[in-house]
Motif scaffolding. Structure first.
Motif, PDB file in Angstrom:
ATOM      1  N   GLU A   1      -0.522  10.442   8.554  1.00 33.68           N
ATOM      2  CA  GLU A   1      -0.103   9.335   9.410  1.00 33.68           C
ATOM      3  C   GLU A   1       0.798   8.241   8.505  1.00 33.68           C
ATOM      4  OE1 GLU A   1      -2.884   7.506  11.908  1.00 33.68           O
ATOM      5  OE2 GLU A   1      -3.021   9.231  13.282  1.00 33.68           O
ATOM      6  N   ASN A   2       0.947   8.769   7.281  1.00 34.24           N
ATOM      7  CA  ASN A   2       2.022   8.348   6.466  1.00 34.24           C
ATOM      8  C   ASN A   2       2.158   8.969   5.224  1.00 34.24           C
ATOM      9  OD1 ASN A   2       0.213   7.174   4.478  1.00 34.24           O
ATOM     10  ND2 ASN A   2       1.404   5.548   4.076  1.00 34.24           N
TER      11      ASN A   2
ATOM     12  N   ASP B   1       6.872   8.284   8.191  1.00 38.91           N
ATOM     13  CA  ASP B   1       7.535   7.300   7.435  1.00 38.91           C
ATOM     14  C   ASP B   1       9.057   7.890   7.045  1.00 38.91           C
ATOM     15  OD1 ASP B   1       5.684   5.679   7.618  1.00 38.91           O
ATOM     16  OD2 ASP B   1       5.127   5.585   5.648  1.00 38.91           O
TER      17      ASP B   1
ATOM     18  N   TRP C   1       6.698   2.903   1.911  1.00 37.51           N
ATOM     19  CA  TRP C   1       7.311   2.010   3.396  1.00 37.51           C
ATOM     20  C   TRP C   1       7.305   0.615   3.232  1.00 37.51           C
ATOM     21  CZ3 TRP C   1       6.421  -1.180   7.061  1.00 37.51           C
ATOM     22  CH2 TRP C   1       7.335  -1.016   8.257  1.00 37.51           C
ATOM     23  N   ARG C   2       6.100   0.324   2.823  1.00 36.31           N
ATOM     24  CA  ARG C   2       5.720  -1.119   2.595  1.00 36.31           C
ATOM     25  C   ARG C   2       6.787  -1.745   1.587  1.00 36.31           C
ATOM     26  NH1 ARG C   2       4.376  -3.490   6.542  1.00 36.31           N
ATOM     27  NH2 ARG C   2       2.743  -1.983   6.998  1.00 36.31           N
TER      28      ARG C   2
ATOM     29  N   ALA D   1       0.368   1.305  13.804  1.00 42.37           N
ATOM     30  CA  ALA D   1       0.859   2.390  13.570  1.00 42.37           C
ATOM     31  C   ALA D   1      -0.193   3.741  13.781  1.00 42.37           C
ATOM     32  CB  ALA D   1       1.267   2.659  11.821  1.00 42.37           C
TER      33      ALA D   1
ATOM     34  N   GLU E   1       0.803  -1.131  -0.029  1.00 45.24           N
ATOM     35  CA  GLU E   1       0.008  -0.096   0.000  1.00 45.24           C
ATOM     36  C   GLU E   1       0.800   1.169   0.062  1.00 45.24           C
ATOM     37  OE1 GLU E   1       0.346  -2.173   2.409  1.00 45.24           O
ATOM     38  OE2 GLU E   1       1.025  -0.857   4.197  1.00 45.24           O
ATOM     39  N   SER E   2       2.156   1.173   0.298  1.00 46.76           N
ATOM     40  CA  SER E   2       2.854   2.432   0.510  1.00 46.76           C
ATOM     41  C   SER E   2       4.330   2.447   0.109  1.00 46.76           C
ATOM     42  CB  SER E   2       2.834   2.853   2.049  1.00 46.76           C
ATOM     43  OG  SER E   2       3.317   2.018   2.861  1.00 46.76           O
TER      44      SER E   2
ATOM     45  N   CYS F   1      10.023   6.340   9.912  1.00 43.80           N
ATOM     46  CA  CYS F   1       9.799   5.034  10.508  1.00 43.80           C
ATOM     47  C   CYS F   1      10.488   4.119   9.760  1.00 43.80           C
ATOM     48  CB  CYS F   1       8.065   4.978  10.370  1.00 43.80           C
ATOM     49  SG  CYS F   1       7.598   3.288  11.058  1.00 43.80           S
TER      50      CYS F   1
ATOM     51  N   PHE G   1      -3.701   4.616   4.758  1.00 44.99           N
ATOM     52  CA  PHE G   1      -2.185   4.738   4.437  1.00 44.99           C
ATOM     53  C   PHE G   1      -1.866   4.499   2.999  1.00 44.99           C
ATOM     54  CE2 PHE G   1      -0.570   4.490   8.379  1.00 44.99           C
ATOM     55  CZ  PHE G   1      -0.852   3.472   9.327  1.00 44.99           C
TER      56      PHE G   1
ATOM     57  N   PHE H   1       5.401   3.725  18.148  1.00 45.45           N
ATOM     58  CA  PHE H   1       4.484   4.570  17.388  1.00 45.45           C
ATOM     59  C   PHE H   1       3.940   5.701  18.209  1.00 45.45           C
ATOM     60  CE2 PHE H   1       4.701   1.947  13.743  1.00 45.45           C
ATOM     61  CZ  PHE H   1       4.575   0.840  13.906  1.00 45.45           C
TER      62      PHE H   1
ATOM     63  N   ASP I   1       7.051  -5.001  12.872  1.00 43.99           N
ATOM     64  CA  ASP I   1       6.506  -3.754  12.657  1.00 43.99           C
ATOM     65  C   ASP I   1       5.411  -3.662  13.325  1.00 43.99           C
ATOM     66  OD1 ASP I   1       4.375  -2.348   9.550  1.00 43.99           O
ATOM     67  OD2 ASP I   1       5.362  -1.274  11.330  1.00 43.99           O
ATOM     68  N   ARG I   2       3.885  -3.914  13.138  1.00 47.23           N
ATOM     69  CA  ARG I   2       2.912  -3.785  13.965  1.00 47.23           C
ATOM     70  C   ARG I   2       2.793  -5.003  14.871  1.00 47.23           C
ATOM     71  NH1 ARG I   2      -1.431  -2.115   8.694  1.00 47.23           N
ATOM     72  NH2 ARG I   2       0.343  -0.604   8.147  1.00 47.23           N
TER      73      ARG I   2
ATOM     74  N   ARG J   1       0.281   6.505  16.583  1.00 45.32           N
ATOM     75  CA  ARG J   1       0.682   7.848  16.263  1.00 45.32           C
ATOM     76  C   ARG J   1      -0.493   8.742  16.653  1.00 45.32           C
ATOM     77  NH1 ARG J   1       2.877   5.687  10.307  1.00 45.32           N
ATOM     78  NH2 ARG J   1       4.817   5.010  11.293  1.00 45.32           N
TER      79      ARG J   1
HETATM   80  C1  GZL Z   1       4.610   1.627  10.015  1.00 51.89           C
HETATM   81  C2  GZL Z   1       3.753   0.671   9.011  1.00 51.89           C
HETATM   82  C3  GZL Z   1       2.889   1.746   8.273  1.00 51.89           C
HETATM   83  C4  GZL Z   1       3.477   2.929   7.472  1.00 51.89           C
HETATM   84  C5  GZL Z   1       2.653   3.001   6.172  1.00 51.89           C
HETATM   85  O1  GZL Z   1       5.223   0.947  10.916  1.00 51.89           O
HETATM   86  O2  GZL Z   1       2.986  -0.313   9.600  1.00 51.89           O
HETATM   87  O3  GZL Z   1       2.418   0.849   7.249  1.00 51.89           O
HETATM   88  O4  GZL Z   1       3.710   4.098   8.151  1.00 51.89           O
HETATM   89  C6  GZL Z   1       2.405   1.459   6.019  1.00 51.89           C
HETATM   90  O5  GZL Z   1       3.331   3.618   5.209  1.00 51.89           O
HETATM   91  O6  GZL Z   1       1.475   1.402   5.168  1.00 51.89           O
END
Ligand code: GZL
Length: 341
Positions: A243-244, A274, A58-59, A190, A55-56, A294, A218, A152, A133-134, A194
């Motif tokens: 938040e991202n 991010d 970051w991912r 996240a 999705e991003s 992040c 996101f 977070f 991560d999460r 946040r």
């Molecule tokens: C953060 C991560 C989040 C990012 C987003 O650790 O889980 O998920 O901030 C990503 O970009 O989609």
């Protein structure tokens, strides 16, 4: 686990030989998918990774970090499943990993709840689960071995403290400040962290007014839709918290489409999380004020944990990654040279 897997493969081969069938003719039902892929799966640590999605930015960087780490020439065989941002896909992936008798399961859980049953199945199968991560919230904490990720809530506090100090510097420390927030996937660590971290600073600023928060999941597309709604609904927004980064990019598009501007010289202050390369470029273009890093490069940390577990050593239950925050007034060119994502 690898010994057991060898025994099962041996038994299947013996059965096949006894009934005179060749491997090609009667592949046993539950053949381990990867046994044809690699010479001898016992020479590898087989890791199943249930990723959130793609999705991003970051991912994508996070996924690449795992692919770069868990390579065959590094002694690993990686089974990778993209959950496409759906919890049911991740649960299916975990069940597949259990069937495949992997040595370790890595889970990046899209949301924190709903994992007890499937993690119980992994525990019953004797497969350690490492959270990346999460986080998950489960009744029985022994359902996962450890978690590697970001603090977070501290990220949210960093954003709130930066905004407080920036407004003070701008002589707006006592002005009424009207804020909107584009939240991440609701119920994800996240998003929860946040939002709560920023709220802690907000609570101490009597002149800050949080007009509304809404999830952009996101993604850039939903971030743009949410920002369009905010612009239609509220006059004079002073601050937009995203938040991202990908939601921030969507917000920038919506703001500019509405004939407004954001960033250090803009109509509104834009804050993100991010700090991917593309966000540094937005700061260089003067569209983004600040970004809380992040770190997505979690592959090596998870590999270190697996190596310790292989040696029978204890591992810390919680391991935070190193993170900073960056704003448009820094030497972004110089910083970008040393960044890998
Ligand atoms: C953060 C991560 C989040 C990012 C987003 O650790 O889980 O998920 O901030 C990503 O970009 O989609």
């Amino acid at each position: 686990m690898r010994m057991r897997r060898a025994w099962i493969i041996g038994l299947l081969a013996l059965t096949a030989a006894l009934c005179g069938c060749t491997k090609q003719q009667e592949e046993p039902e539950d053949t381990l998918l990867y046994e044809d892929e690699i010479e001898d799966s016992d020479d590898y640590i087989v890791v199943g990774f249930a990723q959130v999605g793609s999705e991003s930015d970051w991912r994508l960087a996070n996924t690449q970090s795992f692919r770069d780490t868990f390579r065959e020439d590094n002694g690993y065989y990686l089974l990778f499943e993209d959950g496409q941002q759906k919890q049911e896909n991740q649960i299916k992936a975990i069940r597949n990993f259990i069937l495949q008798e992997v040595d370790y399961i890595i889970l990046d859980p899209i949301v924190e709840t709903g994992w007890d049953a499937v993690l119980q199945e992994a525990k019953a199968a004797g497969i350690p689960v490492i959270l990346s991560d999460r986080l998950v919230v489960v009744e029985d904490e022994s359902l996962y071995t450890c978690w590697v990720g970001s603090d977070f809530e501290e990220e949210g506090r960093i954003a709130g403290r930066w905004l407080r100090d920036y407004l003070e510097d701008q002589g707006r420390g006592s002005d009424e400040i009207r804020i909107v927030t584009l939240q991440g996937t609701l119920g994800s660590s996240a998003q929860i962290g946040r939002t709560e971290g920023f709220d802690e600073i907000l609570a101490a600023q009597g002149n800050w007014n949080m007009l509304e928060r809404m999830s952009g999941d996101f993604t850039l597309t939903k971030g743009r839709e949410v920002m369009e709604y905010f612009l239609d609904t509220y006059e004079d927004i002073d601050v937009v918290v995203c938040e991202n980064d990908n939601m921030a990019f969507g917000a920038i598009e919506a703001i500019q489409d509405a004939g407004k501007t954001c960033g250090p010289d803009g109509d509104m202050i834009l804050i993100s999380f991010d700090a991917a390369k593309s966000a540094f470029e937005a700061m260089q273009r003067g569209e983004l004020n600040m970004d809380v890093e992040c770190n997505p490069l979690l592959g090596p940390m998870v590999e270190e944990i697996i190596q310790k577990l292989e040696r029978g050593e204890d591992v810390d239950r919680v391991q935070y990654v190193e993170e900073k925050c960056f704003d448009a007034f820094m030497d972004l060119e110089g910083i970008l040279e040393s960044r890998t994502y």
